[in-house]
Design an enzyme around this catalytic site. Structure first.
Site, PDB file in Angstrom:
ATOM      1  N   HIS A  18      44.722  43.945  46.112  1.00 54.44           N
ATOM      2  CA  HIS A  18      44.908  43.565  47.719  1.00 54.44           C
ATOM      3  C   HIS A  18      45.777  44.386  48.928  1.00 54.44           C
ATOM      4  O   HIS A  18      45.392  44.896  49.470  1.00 54.44           O
ATOM      5  CB  HIS A  18      44.508  42.424  48.389  1.00 54.44           C
ATOM      6  CG  HIS A  18      43.265  41.965  47.811  1.00 54.44           C
ATOM      7  ND1 HIS A  18      43.021  40.275  46.951  1.00 54.44           N
ATOM      8  CD2 HIS A  18      41.768  41.747  47.554  1.00 54.44           C
ATOM      9  CE1 HIS A  18      41.915  40.571  46.444  1.00 54.44           C
ATOM     10  NE2 HIS A  18      40.888  41.315  46.885  1.00 54.44           N
ATOM     11  N   LYS A  42      28.798  29.608  48.802  1.00 55.70           N
ATOM     12  CA  LYS A  42      29.372  29.606  48.316  1.00 55.70           C
ATOM     13  C   LYS A  42      31.099  29.640  48.675  1.00 55.70           C
ATOM     14  O   LYS A  42      32.195  30.193  48.560  1.00 55.70           O
ATOM     15  CB  LYS A  42      30.261  31.363  47.643  1.00 55.70           C
ATOM     16  CG  LYS A  42      29.703  31.787  45.627  1.00 55.70           C
ATOM     17  CD  LYS A  42      29.879  32.621  45.287  1.00 55.70           C
ATOM     18  CE  LYS A  42      31.881  33.590  45.442  1.00 55.70           C
ATOM     19  NZ  LYS A  42      31.633  35.184  45.336  1.00 55.70           N
ATOM     20  N   ARG A  91      38.446  50.546  42.803  1.00 49.46           N
ATOM     21  CA  ARG A  91      38.424  50.658  42.367  1.00 49.46           C
ATOM     22  C   ARG A  91      38.508  51.449  40.971  1.00 49.46           C
ATOM     23  O   ARG A  91      38.841  52.006  39.705  1.00 49.46           O
ATOM     24  CB  ARG A  91      39.020  49.319  41.546  1.00 49.46           C
ATOM     25  CG  ARG A  91      39.692  48.017  42.101  1.00 49.46           C
ATOM     26  CD  ARG A  91      39.725  46.458  42.097  1.00 49.46           C
ATOM     27  NE  ARG A  91      38.221  46.495  42.064  1.00 49.46           N
ATOM     28  CZ  ARG A  91      37.918  45.113  41.504  1.00 49.46           C
ATOM     29  NH1 ARG A  91      38.409  43.883  41.256  1.00 49.46           N
ATOM     30  NH2 ARG A  91      36.057  44.524  42.236  1.00 49.46           N
ATOM     31  N   SER A 129      39.998  39.131  41.548  1.00 47.41           N
ATOM     32  CA  SER A 129      40.926  38.122  41.578  1.00 47.41           C
ATOM     33  C   SER A 129      40.090  37.598  40.754  1.00 47.41           C
ATOM     34  O   SER A 129      40.435  35.643  40.688  1.00 47.41           O
ATOM     35  CB  SER A 129      40.394  37.535  42.791  1.00 47.41           C
ATOM     36  OG  SER A 129      41.134  38.009  43.792  1.00 47.41           O
TER      37      SER A 129
END
Ligand code: PNS
Length: 159
Positions: A18, A42, A91, A129
């Site tokens: 990030h 969430k 990514r 993460s």
């Protein structure tokens, strides 16, 4: 419209991947809004205030970023800050499908807002993460993957 972009995400927690995207965006745009989704459906591992704090600590070297929490639709937030660009990092090919879908949905509902993709540096391409959270949970060493200044914050959360 100003020369700004919005880099949205969960940042639960921020990783080197990030940070790389934020740093590179900050070189292209006058202002980068790092927008943390307050996801009511969430609950994240870290409270949103803690995520803001960890991003602040990690981005001390940058003077053109604004860190905010948003809820609701991303495009509404982008309009609120008078931007018209969303930045997302890619990514690997595996990211592509979901990102492609999201960018098309956003383009359909807000044709004036563009999504730009930056490819993540190969050395960060496998960081996520969720992997950091898993390592932290099982007391593994996650310090390779997140800025040094937040390692202790993450350890505290999983104490
Ligand atoms: O870091 P993440 O979890 O991949 O980020 C996903 C995020 C926050 C960019 C995405 O879930 C989002 O924009 N949510 C806001 C709701 C929204 O606008 N949905 C419509 C687009 S699919």
């Amino acid at each position: 419209m100003n020369n700004s972009c919005v880099y949205p995400g969960s940042f639960d927690p921020i990783t080197y991947g990030h940070l790389d995207i934020i740093t590179r965006s900050a070189k292209i745009f006058d202002k980068v809004y790092v927008a943390i989704l307050n996801n009511t459906q969430k609950k994240g591992a870290f409270p949103t205030e803690k995520r803001v704090e960890m991003i602040q600590k990690s981005c001390k070297h940058l003077d053109n970023i604004v860190i905010e929490v948003f809820d609701g639709l991303l495009v509404d937030y982008v309009r609120k800050v008078k931007s018209n660009v969303i930045i997302r990092g890619l990514r690997a090919v595996s990211d592509f499908e979901a990102e492609f879908q999201m960018s098309h949905i956003n383009l359909q509902i807000a044709p004036d807002i563009e999504t730009l993709f930056l490819s993540t540096l190969p050395k960060y391409s496998y960081i996520s993460s969720s992997m950091v959270r898993e390592l932290a949970y099982f007391k593994g060493d996650f310090s390779y993957f997140v800025p040094e200044c937040i390692v202790e914050d993450i350890k505290q959360q999983y104490k």
